[in-house]
Design an enzyme around this catalytic site. Sequence first.
Site, PDB file in Angstrom:
ATOM      1  CE1 TYR A   1      -3.018  -3.046   0.338  1.00  0.00           C
ATOM      2  CE2 TYR A   1      -3.216  -2.650   2.685  1.00  0.00           C
ATOM      3  CZ  TYR A   1      -3.530  -3.393   1.564  1.00  0.00           C
ATOM      4  OH  TYR A   1      -4.359  -4.491   1.689  1.00  0.00           O
TER       5      TYR A   1
ATOM      6  CG  HIS B   1      -0.700  -8.880   0.311  1.00  0.00           C
ATOM      7  ND1 HIS B   1      -0.264  -7.571   0.205  1.00  0.00           N
ATOM      8  CD2 HIS B   1      -2.022  -8.846  -0.010  1.00  0.00           C
ATOM      9  CE1 HIS B   1      -1.274  -6.799  -0.130  1.00  0.00           C
ATOM     10  NE2 HIS B   1      -2.348  -7.553  -0.294  1.00  0.00           N
TER      11      HIS B   1
END
Length: 322
Positions: free
Chosen positions: A53, A137
């Site tokens: 992010y 992830h």
Amino acid sequence: MRALGRGVEVTPLGFGAAGIGNLYTPLDDEQAYDAVRAAWQRGIRYFDTAPHYGLGLSERRLGTALRAYDRSRYTVSTKVGRRLDPADGTGDDLANGFAVPATHRRVWDFSADGIRRTLEASLQRLGLDRVDIVYLHDPDDHAEQAFREGYPALEKLRAEGVVGAIGAGMNQTGMLTRFVRDTDIDVVLCAGRYTLLDQSAATELLPAAAERGVSVVLGGVFNSGLLADPTPRSTYDYGRAPRELLDRALRMKEVAERHGTTLRAAALAFACAHPAVTAVLTGPRSAAEVHDSADQFAAPVPDACWQELRDTGLLPREENPS
């Protein structure tokens, strides 16, 4: 607070920190800090982030904002599998969805060494000596390494007490179901696959998690924007929303408003009503969006609203959140 895994607790509404990593468009540090402060004010104590992010920006901003609070009173999760290596900094990261300079490049790495190095770098950016939950992830294209090396590395970190709970976070259900059935993970983070528009997680993932006692955290409950504010410019799964889904979301919005509630309230209520679900995440970018999420999360959705959604075919009859 709700129990997740072995001794970790989360609030049923969590703060997804992709937005404060400059998802799509930039915001300044103070806006990001205000969003985290607003979340704390509204009782949110679960904060989820990732190196992905904003190339670490989300972790840095979240860590700075949380330093004002007692570490024992909140839960932080981050993710591993994308290692950040320094780059020349030219250009931007908009191709990956983040309005930040390209200071680093992402390198897929689910090796045991990569897991530890990525987690250590995350702790530095967060300014913490530990995180509570670590997710593998998006291992979609790296299944073999994720199961053979990445998962055992997380299991070892959990056994050492470095992290409290381990899991996997993805936008699909098939591999998450495999993690639930074939490993000893504590939690899965499933994004966008159990919403008013997509109930695919209900087929195998959610029943398997309930059977195995694995917690489920849901992200993407607004399908990346369409269920928050359906307009021709809305996004669905991070791309332009197809016309058919936009029309369906608009019809759902009309039904919700006819019963005195909102589409956002219905989207949140639907997601968190499943018995396998421990928490839901929203991705606010401002204090105002945090307050709206908290208000919508607490808002009642009348049984008559669910009944009309089912009667009109907008929601399958077997999906009955009331």
